[in-house]
Design a protein around this motif. Structure first.
Motif, short mmCIF file in Angstrom:
data_model
loop_
_atom_site.label_atom_id
_atom_site.label_comp_id
_atom_site.label_asym_id
_atom_site.label_seq_id
_atom_site.Cartn_x
_atom_site.Cartn_y
_atom_site.Cartn_z
N VAL A 5 41.59 66.95 24.45
CA VAL A 5 40.43 66.75 23.59
C VAL A 5 39.17 66.99 24.43
O VAL A 5 38.92 66.27 25.41
CB VAL A 5 40.39 65.34 22.99
N GLU A 6 38.38 67.99 24.01
CA GLU A 6 37.14 68.28 24.71
C GLU A 6 35.98 67.50 24.11
O GLU A 6 35.99 67.17 22.92
CB GLU A 6 36.80 69.79 24.61
N SER A 7 34.98 67.25 24.93
CA SER A 7 33.75 66.62 24.46
C SER A 7 32.63 67.00 25.41
O SER A 7 32.87 67.56 26.48
CB SER A 7 33.91 65.10 24.39
N GLY A 8 31.40 66.71 25.00
CA GLY A 8 30.26 66.94 25.86
C GLY A 8 29.42 68.15 25.51
O GLY A 8 28.39 68.40 26.13
N LEU A 20 31.04 69.07 30.41
CA LEU A 20 32.11 68.98 29.44
C LEU A 20 33.26 68.16 30.02
O LEU A 20 33.53 68.22 31.22
CB LEU A 20 32.62 70.37 29.05
N SER A 21 33.92 67.43 29.14
CA SER A 21 35.09 66.65 29.53
C SER A 21 36.30 67.12 28.73
O SER A 21 36.17 67.52 27.57
CB SER A 21 34.87 65.17 29.26
N CYS A 22 37.44 67.04 29.35
CA CYS A 22 38.71 67.36 28.69
C CYS A 22 39.66 66.21 28.99
O CYS A 22 40.15 66.08 30.11
CB CYS A 22 39.27 68.67 29.19
N THR A 121 34.77 72.74 22.00
CA THR A 121 33.48 72.07 21.83
C THR A 121 32.37 73.11 21.94
O THR A 121 32.42 73.99 22.80
CB THR A 121 33.29 70.94 22.87
#
Length: 127
Positions: A5-8, A20-22, A121
């Motif tokens: 799940v990516e975010s950022g 970005l975070s994974c 993302t």
């Protein structure tokens, strides 16, 4: 199996930075080589950066060398992509991917070498 799940992602001005975070769930991400890809509208998915399963080797796409940095946190089961000096041409959907692979020291750079993908993302860089 691993879920990613990516975010950022977000909107940033040219010259700015994003991280970005994974986040990986299921099997620990240290069992996989990891990579980031991106896809801009109307273009093919492009390799951005990868890190070997043992964390000892990284490889960067020419367009991001010197600006982007990949890192991992085993305790958090998370891979990060620090993006600095962003340019409008960095605008794309960014995807995290994991490769089972057999070589602990190898960085996989081809899309077909990866087995698991996140949902992506969006990163938008305004001029």
């Amino acid at each position: 199996q691993v879920q990613l799940v990516e975010s950022g992602g977000g909107l940033v001005q040219a010259g700015g930075s994003l991280r970005l975070s994974c986040a990986a769930s299921g099997r620990t991400f240290s069992a996989y080589a990891m990579g980031w890809f991106r896809q801009a509208p109307g273009k093919e998915r492009e390799f951005v950066v990868g890190i070997s399963r043992n964390g000892g080797t990284t490889s960067y796409g020419d367009s991001v060398k010197g600006r982007f940095t990949i890192s991992g946190n085993n305790a958090e089961n998370t891979v990060y992509l620090q993006m600095n000096s962003l340019k409008p041409e960095d605008t794309a959907v960014y995807y995290c991917a994991a490769a089972r692979g057999d070589l602990g020291f190898h960085v996989y750079t081809k899309e077909q070498e990866y087995d698991y993908w996140g949902q992506g993302t969006q990163v938008t860089v305004s001029s």
